[in-house]
Design a protein around this motif. Sequence first.
Motif, PDB file in Angstrom:
ATOM      1  N   TYR A 161       0.854  -1.190   0.000  1.00  0.00           N
ATOM      2  CA  TYR A 161       0.000   0.000   0.000  1.00  0.00           C
ATOM      3  C   TYR A 161       0.884   1.233   0.000  1.00  0.00           C
ATOM      4  O   TYR A 161       1.750   1.397   0.866  1.00  0.00           O
ATOM      5  CB  TYR A 161      -0.903  -0.017   1.225  1.00  0.00           C
ATOM      6  CG  TYR A 161      -1.782   1.209   1.353  1.00  0.00           C
ATOM      7  CD1 TYR A 161      -2.751   1.480   0.401  1.00  0.00           C
ATOM      8  CD2 TYR A 161      -1.630   2.092   2.426  1.00  0.00           C
ATOM      9  CE1 TYR A 161      -3.570   2.606   0.515  1.00  0.00           C
ATOM     10  CE2 TYR A 161      -2.442   3.209   2.543  1.00  0.00           C
ATOM     11  CZ  TYR A 161      -3.407   3.461   1.582  1.00  0.00           C
ATOM     12  OH  TYR A 161      -4.200   4.580   1.692  1.00  0.00           O
ATOM     13  N   GLU A 162       0.668   2.122  -0.985  1.00  0.00           N
ATOM     14  CA  GLU A 162       1.516   3.300  -1.147  1.00  0.00           C
ATOM     15  C   GLU A 162       0.905   4.573  -0.582  1.00  0.00           C
ATOM     16  O   GLU A 162       1.574   5.593  -0.497  1.00  0.00           O
ATOM     17  CB  GLU A 162       1.823   3.506  -2.637  1.00  0.00           C
ATOM     18  CG  GLU A 162       2.554   2.348  -3.295  1.00  0.00           C
ATOM     19  CD  GLU A 162       3.971   2.195  -2.791  1.00  0.00           C
ATOM     20  OE1 GLU A 162       4.481   3.142  -2.159  1.00  0.00           O
ATOM     21  OE2 GLU A 162       4.581   1.131  -3.022  1.00  0.00           O
ATOM     22  N   GLY A 163      -0.359   4.531  -0.213  1.00  0.00           N
ATOM     23  CA  GLY A 163      -0.981   5.713   0.393  1.00  0.00           C
ATOM     24  C   GLY A 163      -2.208   6.202  -0.348  1.00  0.00           C
ATOM     25  O   GLY A 163      -2.543   5.721  -1.433  1.00  0.00           O
ATOM     26  N   GLN A 164      -2.880   7.184   0.234  1.00  0.00           N
ATOM     27  CA  GLN A 164      -4.049   7.799  -0.386  1.00  0.00           C
ATOM     28  C   GLN A 164      -3.599   8.986  -1.223  1.00  0.00           C
ATOM     29  O   GLN A 164      -2.735   9.763  -0.811  1.00  0.00           O
ATOM     30  CB  GLN A 164      -5.047   8.249   0.671  1.00  0.00           C
ATOM     31  CG  GLN A 164      -6.321   8.836   0.088  1.00  0.00           C
ATOM     32  CD  GLN A 164      -7.370   9.083   1.148  1.00  0.00           C
ATOM     33  OE1 GLN A 164      -7.559   8.271   2.051  1.00  0.00           O
ATOM     34  NE2 GLN A 164      -8.049  10.219   1.062  1.00  0.00           N
ATOM     35  N   GLU A 165      -4.197   9.128  -2.412  1.00  0.00           N
ATOM     36  CA  GLU A 165      -3.817  10.186  -3.329  1.00  0.00           C
ATOM     37  C   GLU A 165      -5.066  10.789  -3.968  1.00  0.00           C
ATOM     38  O   GLU A 165      -6.182  10.350  -3.700  1.00  0.00           O
ATOM     39  CB  GLU A 165      -2.867   9.632  -4.397  1.00  0.00           C
ATOM     40  CG  GLU A 165      -1.631   8.933  -3.828  1.00  0.00           C
ATOM     41  CD  GLU A 165      -0.774   8.277  -4.886  1.00  0.00           C
ATOM     42  OE1 GLU A 165      -1.064   8.463  -6.086  1.00  0.00           O
ATOM     43  OE2 GLU A 165       0.192   7.579  -4.515  1.00  0.00           O
ATOM     44  N   ARG A 166      -4.842  11.787  -4.812  1.00  0.00           N
ATOM     45  CA  ARG A 166      -5.914  12.378  -5.608  1.00  0.00           C
ATOM     46  C   ARG A 166      -5.591  12.136  -7.072  1.00  0.00           C
ATOM     47  O   ARG A 166      -4.477  12.395  -7.527  1.00  0.00           O
ATOM     48  CB  ARG A 166      -6.017  13.876  -5.355  1.00  0.00           C
ATOM     49  CG  ARG A 166      -6.484  14.231  -3.953  1.00  0.00           C
ATOM     50  CD  ARG A 166      -7.990  14.124  -3.799  1.00  0.00           C
ATOM     51  NE  ARG A 166      -8.686  15.127  -4.576  1.00  0.00           N
ATOM     52  CZ  ARG A 166     -10.024  15.204  -4.647  1.00  0.00           C
ATOM     53  NH1 ARG A 166     -10.767  14.315  -3.995  1.00  0.00           N
ATOM     54  NH2 ARG A 166     -10.598  16.147  -5.351  1.00  0.00           N
ATOM     55  N   LEU A 167      -6.553  11.625  -7.808  1.00  0.00           N
ATOM     56  CA  LEU A 167      -6.368  11.315  -9.217  1.00  0.00           C
ATOM     57  C   LEU A 167      -7.574  11.838  -9.978  1.00  0.00           C
ATOM     58  O   LEU A 167      -8.691  11.350  -9.795  1.00  0.00           O
ATOM     59  CB  LEU A 167      -6.219   9.799  -9.412  1.00  0.00           C
ATOM     60  CG  LEU A 167      -5.961   9.299 -10.823  1.00  0.00           C
ATOM     61  CD1 LEU A 167      -4.610   9.784 -11.330  1.00  0.00           C
ATOM     62  CD2 LEU A 167      -6.023   7.779 -10.865  1.00  0.00           C
ATOM     63  N   GLY A 168      -7.364  12.850 -10.799  1.00  0.00           N
ATOM     64  CA  GLY A 168      -8.466  13.427 -11.559  1.00  0.00           C
ATOM     65  C   GLY A 168      -9.589  13.933 -10.691  1.00  0.00           C
ATOM     66  O   GLY A 168     -10.764  13.808 -11.067  1.00  0.00           O
ATOM     67  N   GLY A 169      -9.269  14.467  -9.520  1.00  0.00           N
ATOM     68  CA  GLY A 169     -10.282  14.982  -8.613  1.00  0.00           C
ATOM     69  C   GLY A 169     -10.950  13.938  -7.756  1.00  0.00           C
ATOM     70  O   GLY A 169     -11.879  14.242  -7.007  1.00  0.00           O
ATOM     71  N   THR A 170     -10.484  12.696  -7.807  1.00  0.00           N
ATOM     72  CA  THR A 170     -11.074  11.595  -7.045  1.00  0.00           C
ATOM     73  C   THR A 170     -10.072  11.075  -6.024  1.00  0.00           C
ATOM     74  O   THR A 170      -8.886  10.927  -6.322  1.00  0.00           O
ATOM     75  CB  THR A 170     -11.472  10.445  -7.994  1.00  0.00           C
ATOM     76  OG1 THR A 170     -12.433  10.924  -8.940  1.00  0.00           O
ATOM     77  CG2 THR A 170     -12.066   9.274  -7.218  1.00  0.00           C
ATOM     78  N   ASP A 171     -10.551  10.802  -4.807  1.00  0.00           N
ATOM     79  CA  ASP A 171      -9.699  10.176  -3.798  1.00  0.00           C
ATOM     80  C   ASP A 171      -9.456   8.722  -4.188  1.00  0.00           C
ATOM     81  O   ASP A 171     -10.402   7.978  -4.464  1.00  0.00           O
ATOM     82  CB  ASP A 171     -10.359  10.220  -2.419  1.00  0.00           C
ATOM     83  CG  ASP A 171     -10.424  11.640  -1.859  1.00  0.00           C
ATOM     84  OD1 ASP A 171      -9.512  12.430  -2.154  1.00  0.00           O
ATOM     85  OD2 ASP A 171     -11.392  11.946  -1.132  1.00  0.00           O
TER      86      ASP A 171
END
Length: 282
Positions: A161-171
């Motif tokens: 698990y690398e962490g929580q991110e934002r991708l294209g405005g989505t968590d």
Amino acid sequence: MVVRAAAGVLGAVVVVTSTGCAERGAAADDRPADDHLTTVRQAADLLVRAGTSRTRTTLHTASGGTRVTITGHGRFDYANRRGTLVVTPPDEELGGTGGEPITELLTPGALHMKNRGAGVPDGTWVRVDTTRLADGNLLANGATDPLRAAELLRGAVAVAYEGQERLGGTDVRHYSGTAALAAAARAAARARGGSAGELAAAAEGFGTDVFTFDAWFDREGRLRKVRHRFPDVSVTSTTTLFDFGVPVTVRMPDPADIYTGRIEAVPDDGSGTGARTGHSTS
């Protein structure tokens, strides 16, 4: 072998590490490691439940000192395992076909391409039996279809698990790991996945069974982006999924408009373009 097949279908050597736009977040996650593995392995099943989406694809390759990128965009119906892509090869000076977009219809067991060029009459389609491609059509059409990209994750053997991110405005939650083609094929067969045969062909056609991946999932567990790296053939394939629920219509060509094609491998001269597409009417 696979890179050459890709070159033969699109008239170009087909690679890259994708341009990442995700924002890194905290890497902590208190869920058991087995949960992470399950999340990744069930990606294809959740896409089938999600129904449809738009997709963007990028395929990068490096061969004989040449680096080439092929991009695509389209829509896919996961429940019915079919979709459309418009694939743009590289410019002519990079070994491509002049950059003219190629329309592709992805269906179980077959690939149809329009504007293929290479002597194919205008307004006709090339049909390729994907079960006969050495890579199971994993890369040979210049893109990895989004459902097959997800089914590759069935073969995950180690996940971090690398962490929580934002991708294209989505968590999204970001995972990385390693997977095996043969394991993905066996898991797809157990799940009665339609790509089991193609994945098995890829497992035989690639020089190595193991590949690495990065995958991003939204809060509903839907795959939002996946990047596969196949080191033995120097190929990186990136697939991005968005606009879930979008209408998808796939209109199959009239039989009279189909110009049947096949892939023929020829000896590689070291330039990375050691393949061509052979065509025959039927």
